[in-house]
Motif scaffolding. Structure first.
Motif, mmCIF file in Angstrom:
data_model
loop_
_atom_site.group_PDB
_atom_site.id
_atom_site.type_symbol
_atom_site.label_atom_id
_atom_site.label_comp_id
_atom_site.label_asym_id
_atom_site.label_seq_id
_atom_site.Cartn_x
_atom_site.Cartn_y
_atom_site.Cartn_z
ATOM 1 N N ARG A 119 4.664 8.743 -6.766
ATOM 2 C CA ARG A 119 5.841 9.459 -7.266
ATOM 3 C C ARG A 119 5.439 10.803 -7.850
ATOM 4 O O ARG A 119 4.283 11.029 -8.168
ATOM 5 C CB ARG A 119 6.529 8.643 -8.376
ATOM 6 N N ARG A 143 8.830 13.456 -4.947
ATOM 7 C CA ARG A 143 8.914 12.058 -4.482
ATOM 8 C C ARG A 143 9.487 11.272 -5.651
ATOM 9 O O ARG A 143 8.876 11.156 -6.680
ATOM 10 C CB ARG A 143 7.513 11.562 -4.090
ATOM 11 N N TRP A 144 10.710 10.775 -5.519
ATOM 12 C CA TRP A 144 11.453 10.198 -6.661
ATOM 13 C C TRP A 144 10.919 8.824 -7.056
ATOM 14 O O TRP A 144 10.536 8.047 -6.203
ATOM 15 C CB TRP A 144 12.928 10.086 -6.281
ATOM 16 N N TYR A 190 6.071 13.348 -12.995
ATOM 17 C CA TYR A 190 7.242 12.774 -12.334
ATOM 18 C C TYR A 190 8.416 12.836 -13.298
ATOM 19 O O TYR A 190 8.227 12.982 -14.520
ATOM 20 C CB TYR A 190 6.971 11.352 -11.826
ATOM 21 N N GLU A 202 14.206 5.216 -5.791
ATOM 22 C CA GLU A 202 12.752 5.356 -5.933
ATOM 23 C C GLU A 202 12.109 5.445 -4.548
ATOM 24 O O GLU A 202 12.456 4.690 -3.645
ATOM 25 C CB GLU A 202 12.179 4.172 -6.720
#
Ligand code: UT7
Length: 332
Positions: free
Chosen positions: A180, A331-332, A11, A310
């Motif tokens: 994430r 996926r932040w 991530y 997020e």
């Protein structure tokens, strides 16, 4: 390359960016070449770009951007174990700009290298970093996309000099097991189309001499129209491919960050995958085309301004000389 079902993934834990202070406006360009603010705005969407002075090198921008990325991730330089720098404007041929940055930032426990994938280099770098993290070989990887395109611009060629700018963007990648992280990636190149966007001299095939410099053979040459058409098709296909690999609809995207080369290319690409323009990040009006730096600068801005939160799904896509292209879904 889809990571569905693979628990360990990378991530993006921090981002940073940097540009030179000097702003070059369209009206200043009107005094250098036969062009107009109206033409540049209408054909490209660019208003201003940042240009570094003669004392500046690409690594100067990289160090600033990378320091910001480390600060936002709260990671110390000695904890970084890998540094990837995407650039076609290295400080010098040897050593790599990566090694120069490593020394300047005190990345004592890292190995560093440069990659040459033109405007797609940040997407290539993120994909390489993701695979090293998933195999467990590295835990903290800095990826930088940076250019001083002003150094390889022919300031007498109005078809290219109005487009480019200087800048750097950086991201730190770390492992995570939660929701994430990088969901899917796609990379491609096609060397048969290299003549549409290239620099004729300055390498082993044609080293620089007085003639190559006189003929501006150290500078970028581009068949804008052909690049335009290929860019729209390739970026659209890559963007759709990573969505399909992840089983995600484009309507689920929260933010789309395309390479910032031309507003018309951005709009056409977004239309191809049916993403409305209010979900598309655009900053090329201020930066111009900064090649490898364009996506990470936009990513950093989106993160710092709260445009990216997020849990958001963000897709980055780029296209450049080679041709090279690719996309990353996160996926932040
Ligand atoms: O980052 C890597 C990828 N790069 C890109 O994605 C860039 C892709 N290409 C483009 O963004 C566009 O093709 C450009 C912005 C470079 C050019 O736009 P265009 O709509 O494709 O224009 P064009 O090249 O077809 O040129 C149209 C006219 C020409 O004049 P004629 O032949 O119609 O009389 C050019 O000579 O515009 C002229 N022109 C200019 N006029 C004023 C070209 N550059 C300029 C200029 N100012 N700066």
């Amino acid at each position: 390359m889809s990571e569905q079902g693979n628990r360990l993934r990378a991530y993006i834990s921090g981002t940073g960016s940097a540009v030179p202070e000097r702003v070059l406006t369209n009206s200043e360009l009107e005094r250098i070449v036969d062009t107009s603010d109206e033409w540049i705005m209408e054909r490209s969407g660019i208003k201003t770009r940042y240009i570094g002075g003669s004392e500046m090198a690409t690594s100067d921008l990289c160090v600033k951007a990378a320091a910001r990325a480390l600060e936002s991730a709260r990671v110390a330089p000695e904890d970084v174990d890998m540094l990837i720098v995407g650039t076609v404007t290295p400080d010098q041929p040897l050593p790599s700009t990566g090694c120069i940055i490593q020394e300047r930032m005190g990345l004592k426990n890292a190995f560093a290298f440069d990659i040459a994938a033109a405007c797609t280099a940040f997407i290539y770098g993120i994909t390489i970093a993701d695979s090293f993290i998933r195999t467990g070989m590295c835990r903290k990887i800095l990826v930088i996309g940076a250019e001083m395109l002003s150094r390889i611009t022919n300031w007498e060629d109005r078809t290219t000099c109005v487009l480019f700018g200087d800048g750097a963007g950086a991201a730190l990648l770390e492992p995570c097991e939660g929701p994430r992280g990088i969901v899917s990636t796609f990379l491609r190149s096609d060397g048969s189309l290299q003549d549409y966007l290239y620099i004729p001299a300055g390498g082993s095939r044609r080293p620089h001499n007085a003639e190559t410099l006189r003929k501006h053979m150290h500078a970028i040459r581009m068949s804008g129209n052909s690049v335009f058409k290929h860019a729209v098709r390739a970026m659209g296909d890559a963007a759709q491919r990573v969505l399909d690999d992840a089983g995600i609809a484009s309507s689920d995207l929260d933010l789309f960050i395309p390479h910032q080369a031309n507003l018309r290319i951005i709009k056409a690409t977004a239309a191809r995958i049916k993403v409305p323009m209010d979900k598309v990040y655009v900053n090329l009006d201020r930066y111009g085309n900064t090649s490898a730096a364009s996506v990470p600068i936009a990513l950093d801005e989106a993160s710092r301004t709260g445009r990216l939160k997020e849990g958001n799904l963000v897709e980055m896509v780029a296209f450049g000389g080679g041709f090279t292209w690719g996309a990353v879904l996160v996926r932040w």
